[in-house]
Design an enzyme around this catalytic site. Structure first.
Site, PDB file in Angstrom:
ATOM      1  N   ASP A 141     -10.820  -8.319   7.895  1.00  0.00           N
ATOM      2  CA  ASP A 141     -12.223  -8.198   7.456  1.00  0.00           C
ATOM      3  C   ASP A 141     -12.915  -9.556   7.533  1.00  0.00           C
ATOM      4  OD1 ASP A 141     -12.131  -5.522   7.056  1.00  0.00           O
ATOM      5  OD2 ASP A 141     -12.786  -5.566   4.971  1.00  0.00           O
TER       6      ASP A 141
ATOM      7  N   LYS B 251       3.603 -15.367   3.113  1.00  0.00           N
ATOM      8  CA  LYS B 251       3.510 -16.162   1.886  1.00  0.00           C
ATOM      9  C   LYS B 251       4.941 -16.502   1.470  1.00  0.00           C
ATOM     10  CE  LYS B 251       1.049 -17.785  -1.605  1.00  0.00           C
ATOM     11  NZ  LYS B 251       0.210 -18.970  -1.441  1.00  0.00           N
TER      12      LYS B 251
ATOM     13  N   TYR C 213       0.825  -1.214   0.000  1.00  0.00           N
ATOM     14  CA  TYR C 213       0.000   0.000   0.000  1.00  0.00           C
ATOM     15  C   TYR C 213       0.860   1.265   0.000  1.00  0.00           C
ATOM     16  CZ  TYR C 213      -3.999  -3.008   1.207  1.00  0.00           C
ATOM     17  OH  TYR C 213      -4.978  -3.980   1.220  1.00  0.00           O
TER      18      TYR C 213
ATOM     19  N   ASP D  39      -2.865 -18.058   2.660  1.00  0.00           N
ATOM     20  CA  ASP D  39      -4.042 -18.713   2.063  1.00  0.00           C
ATOM     21  C   ASP D  39      -4.613 -19.745   3.037  1.00  0.00           C
ATOM     22  OD1 ASP D  39      -1.556 -19.809   1.574  1.00  0.00           O
ATOM     23  OD2 ASP D  39      -1.995 -20.514  -0.446  1.00  0.00           O
TER      24      ASP D  39
ATOM     25  N   ASP E 277      -5.101  -6.598   6.199  1.00  0.00           N
ATOM     26  CA  ASP E 277      -6.307  -5.882   5.763  1.00  0.00           C
ATOM     27  C   ASP E 277      -7.400  -6.890   5.413  1.00  0.00           C
ATOM     28  OD1 ASP E 277      -8.003  -3.922   4.903  1.00  0.00           O
ATOM     29  OD2 ASP E 277      -6.909  -3.446   3.060  1.00  0.00           O
TER      30      ASP E 277
END
Ligand code: NAD
Length: 362
Positions: free
Chosen positions: A251, A191, A142, A223, A247
Site C-alpha cells: 500500500d 523482522k 492473517y 521497518d 500488505d
C-alpha cells in the site's frame, strides 16, 4: 481462444470498475477473435446480504471451475458490525485459500505521465520507480489461530503468526524467479531481529539463494524497508516478504506511484487459474458517484491475459491504450494531481470508454 472468467463485482465501487474492465475485455476479444464468457459470483457484503455468508461454497466452486477470477473489491461500513468470521473480507481470505493462490504480485511502477501525482520529491521520482512486491498470501498472522479471552478482568486478544519452511520456500522461489526475469536483484524483507518466523524466513531465503547464483539476494528489516521505499525507491527490483508486511508495504508503494487507483495485482498458485484485482478497496466514500478510477481493474484484466491466458499481445494492447489515454491528458480525480490545469477530468465510465476507444491491434 475461449475462456471462462469468474467475475466478482463485490461492493462499493466494485461493480462500476469491473463493468469497465469487462467492457475492455470484450473489445479485446472482438479485436483478437477470442471468446470470453463471464460467470457472476457473489462475494463480500453483497453475498452477506443475499446469502448470509461472504462466500458461499457454491460461489467458491464457480471460481474454482473458471479459467481465472476477476475481482473488484469487497467490504464497506454497512458490514462493520458483522461478526469477524462473517465479515466481507473473510470471503476474500477464503477465496485466496480455496484457490491456493499463495503468491501476490504487485507492481509499483510510475507512469511517466503521472510523475507529478507522486507525493515524492521530483528528484526522487526522476530516478525511476519500477519494482514488484511478491507477498506471501495464504499464511502468516492473517491465517493463524485467533481468539479474544477474558484475563485478569479485561479482554485479551491473541493472533498467531506461523510459517513453515515449505511455505517460505515456495514463495521464496517465486521471488527468485521473478527477479531472474527482471534485473536479478531480490530483497527479502523480514523482522529477524525480533521474530522467530522471520529468522526462519531469512534462513530459507539464503538456502534458496544457492540455487539462484545469478540473482543477488539482500536482506532488509521491514521497518527500514518502509523508510527506504519513500527515501530511495529506485534501489528496489523485487521485494519478497510475508503476508502482513507485504500488505502494508505494498500500500505504501502504491501511494508513491501516484494513485492507488492505477495499480493491478495478480495472485497465483501452482495452476494457471489466477485471481486478478486492483489493489485498492471498495472506496465507499466515492461509490456510485462515477468518480472512481477503473484503470487498476482494467490493468488487472491485462495481467490475467498475460499470466493466465498467455495472451501477451492482447495485454500489451490494453497497457498501450491506457498509456495513450494518459498521453492525451485524461485524468480521473485521483490522478489529476496538484496541476489540474491542462488535464481533462473524466469519470469512471468515460475513462473505460476512452481506453476501449484506444485499443489497437499491434
Ligand atoms: P480504499 O482503497 O477503499 O480507499 C482508500 C482511498 O482511496 C479512498 O479515499 C478512496 O476513495 C480512494 N480510492 C480507492 N480506490 C480508488 C479508485 N479506484 N479510484 C479513485 N479513488 C480510489 O481503502 P479503505 O477506505 O481503507 O477501505 C474501504 C473498504 O474496502 C473497507 O471495507 C476495506 O475493508 C475494504 N477493502 C477491500 C479490499 C479488497 O476487496 N481487496 C482491499 C482493501 C480494503
Amino acid at each position: 481462444m475461449e475462456k471462462k472468467i469468474a467475475v466478482i463485482r463485490g461492493d462499493g465501487i466494485g461493480p462500476e470498475i469491473v463493468g469497465e474492465a469487462i467492457g475492455v475485455l470484450d473489445a479485446v476479444a472482438e479485436l483478437y477473435g477470442h471468446k470470453f464468457t463471464y460467470d457472476e459470483v457473489d462475494m463480500g457484503g453483497c453475498a452477506i446480504d443475499k446469502w448470509g455468508d461472504p462466500l458461499p461454497q457454491e460461489m467458491l466452486d464457480k471460481c474454482l471451475q473458471s479459467d481465472s477470477v476477476l475481482l473488484g473489491a469487497v467490504g464497506g461500513p454497512k458490514w462493520n458490525s458483522v461478526p469477524g468470521d462473517k465479515r466481507p473480507e473473510k470471503g476474500l481470505l477464503r477465496l485466496r485459500a480455496g484457490m491456493g493462490v499463495y503468491s501476490n504480485n504487485r507492481p509499483a511502477k510510475i507512469w511517466p505521465q503521472l510523475a507529478d501525482a507522486s507525493p515524492l520529491r521530483p528528484e526522487i521520482v526522476e530516478k525511476g520507480i519500477d519494482f514488484i512486491i511478491v507477498r506471501e498470501l495464504i499464511g502468516g498472522i492473517y491465517f493463524g489461530d485467533r481468539k479474544t479471552v477474558e484475563e485478569n478482568g479485561e479482554q485479551k486478544a491473541i493472533d498467531t503468526l506461523t510459517y513453515t519452511e515449505s511455505e517460505i520456500r515456495r514463495i521464496g522461489r517465486i521471488g527468485f524467479e521473478t527477479a531472474r526475469k527482471r534485473n536479478k536483484r531480490l530483497c527479502s524483507v523480514e523482522k529477524s531481529n525480533v521474530l522467530d518466523s522471520s529468522r526462519l524466513w531469512k534462513k530459507v531465503m539464503h538456502e534458496l539463494a544457492a540455487e539462484y547464483p545469478d540473482v543477488e539476494l539482500s536482506d532488509m528489516l521491514v521497518d527500514n524497508c518502509a523508510m527506504q521505499i519513500v527515501k530511495d525507491p529506485a534501489q528496489f527490483d523485487v521485494i519478497v516478504t510475508e503476508n502482513m508486511f507485504g500488505d502494508i508495504l505494498s500500500d505504501e508503494a502504491s501511494m508513491i506511484t501516484g494513485s492507488i487507483g492505477m495499480i493491478p495485482s495478480s495472485s497465483l498458485g501452482d495452476s494457471s487459474c489466477g485471481l486478478y484485482e486492483p489493489i485498492h478497496g471498495s472506496a465507499p466514500d466515492i461509490a456510485g458517484k462515477d468518480l472512481s478510477n477503473p484503470t487498476g481493474t482494467i490493468l488487472a484484466a491485462a495481467m490475467m491475459l498475460r499470466y493466465s491466458f498467455d495472451m501477451a499481445a492482447e495485454a500489451d494492447c490494453i497497457e498501450n491504450a491506457v498509456s495513450a489515454v494518459l498521453d492525451e491528458g485524461y485524468r480521473t480525480a485521483d490522478i489529476i494531481g496538484s496541476q489540474a490545469a491542462g488535464f481533462k477530468k473524466t469519470g469512471c465510465r468515460e475513462m473505460g470508454a476512452l481506453i476501449r476507444a484506444h485499443l489497437t491491434k499491434g
